[in-house]
Design an enzyme around this catalytic site. Structure first.
Site, PDB file in Angstrom:
ATOM      1  CD  GLU A   1     -14.658   0.543  32.711  1.00  0.00           C
ATOM      2  OE1 GLU A   1     -15.948  -0.291  32.471  1.00  0.00           O
ATOM      3  OE2 GLU A   1     -14.449   1.695  32.163  1.00  0.00           O
ATOM      4  CB  THR A   2     -14.467  -2.302  37.513  1.00  0.00           C
ATOM      5  OG1 THR A   2     -15.361  -1.688  36.806  1.00  0.00           O
ATOM      6  CG2 THR A   2     -15.150  -3.071  38.647  1.00  0.00           C
TER       7      THR A   2
END
Ligand SMILES: O=C(CO)[C@H](O)[C@H](O)COP(=O)(O)O
Length: 369
Positions: free
Chosen positions: A87-88
């Site tokens: 997600e990052t």
């Protein structure tokens, strides 16, 4: 074997050091080390105020961590698989986003694509010469849409580290480094002296000359400094050697940096090495590959480290930073590391994936369609 003390804000380490055990911090740290590693007597810069607040761990810079024993890296072929698995994205800056002051091709479009997929983007640089705000301007000048809160420079990490240990308000920091560190200390409300102001200072070695120093200095922060001189070495050395408990903090230990694109130039590690040489102490490193910034980020944004992909061009800082933090790692060959270096049998730091440059996220997708 080279060992670096790194700073960590992990809760497990915090509770470990806050435990009422009578063991000394040295014993605790020793217990974390593999048997073959030992601590030198001058190794631990504990101060009266930092003693129970430091959550340090000793971390070999390479080859002992299980993560560095990865099998050979894979060439990135399916960027979507990697993109969908996290997600990052944490991007290193020099060699990934830019080289000196020149933007690397395809970066804006790649960042836009990742944002459009809802990915959180974070930028981490070991370069301490600028503050987050100053980096914000650099991103803007390069036409990149990046907010100051998404940027984590080692100048910021030094100030954040001092805050995390409740550095006393009445103590000062002596800075060997450039403006970025001063700006971050100021924002953190920490008193300082030194920095660029000492760049012009000279020492006149008349017989009997003794250099006075401020006994209120509780930490010396050393970063990359183009105006490094003997005055600063002597001042920093006196503080560390003579002020009880004075901390020695390094923003990074990078061997080289890119001041021009014609050659590699001596990096922050050269300044840190000089102070290490005169004090015979090991610094607390707050920049990559120390996990301090990774722990900080993961706590600040509430991100699971397994949900992060670290993208960098240096094996011994960026990739190790990602591996030390338990993240996925992608090496780009647009900076200091060549394919030959990656594949050299003597190199044990193997990222999960490698590719030429970040915009391969776009071009490989296009090829796959
Ligand atoms: O400041 C430096 C010199 O010590 C760094 O080596 C360099 O600029 C690192 O930048 P990045 O982490 O963005 O690759």
């Amino acid at each position: 074997m080279l060992i670096t003390i790194t700073a960590s804000v992990s809760h497990s380490f915090l509770s470990f050091f806050y435990s009422p055990s009578p063991s000394s911090p040295r014993t605790l740290i020793s217990s974390l080390l593999p048997n073959k590693l030992s601590l030198r007597s001058s190794f631990l810069p504990f101060s009266s105020f930092g003693r129970r607040r430091h959550h340090l761990h000793s971390q070999p810079t390479r080859s002992v961590s299980a993560n560095t024993m990865n099998a050979s890296s894979q060439k990135l072929e399916n960027p979507d698989d990697l993109i969908d698995s996290v997600e990052t994205f944490i991007f290193d800056c020099d060699g990934v986003v830019w080289k000196g002051d020149k933007l690397i091709d395809g970066v804006p479009e790649t960042l836009d694509m990742l944002r459009s997929k809802g990915k959180r983007l974070v930028f981490v640089t070991n370069n301490s010469t600028k503050s987050r705000k100053q980096y914000g301007k650099k991103f803007e000048t390069l036409g990149l849409n990046v907010r100051e809160e998404e940027i984590f420079a080692s100048s910021f990490a030094a100030a954040a580290y001092l805050k995390s240990i409740d550095f006393p308000k009445d103590k000062k920091v002596y800075v060997i480094g450039e403006d970025g560190i001063l700006k971050e200390l100021e924002l953190a409300g920490i008193q300082y002296l030194g920095g660029p102001a000492d760049g012009e200072k000279k020492i006149e070695l008349k017989p009997g000359f003794l250099m006075e120093h401020d006994k209120g200095v509780g930490a010396v922060v050393v970063g990359f400094d183009r105006y490094f001189n003997y005055y600063k070495i002597q001042y920093g050395t006196l503080c560390i050697r003579e002020n009880p408990g004075c901390l020695f903090i390094a923003t990074n230990r990078d061997a080289v940096t890119h001041l021009t694109d014609a050659q590699e130039w001596a990096g922050g590690g050269s300044m840190v090495g000089a102070i290490g040489g005169s004090t015979q102490k090991e610094p607390i490193v707050v920049g990559k590959p120390s996990t301090f910034m990774m722990d900080y980020l993961s706590q600040k944004f509430g991100i699971l480290k397994s949900q992060i992909c670290m993208v960098g061009d240096r094996l011994d800082t960026d990739i190790l930073f990602g591996q030390n933090g338990g993240c996925k790692t992608l090496l780009v060959l647009s900076g200091v590391t060549t394919l030959q270096m990656l594949q050299n049998p003597n190199n044990s730091i193997q990222p999960d994936f490698y590719t030429n440059k970040v915009s391969d996220f776009l071009s490989l997708k296009a090829t796959a369609v």
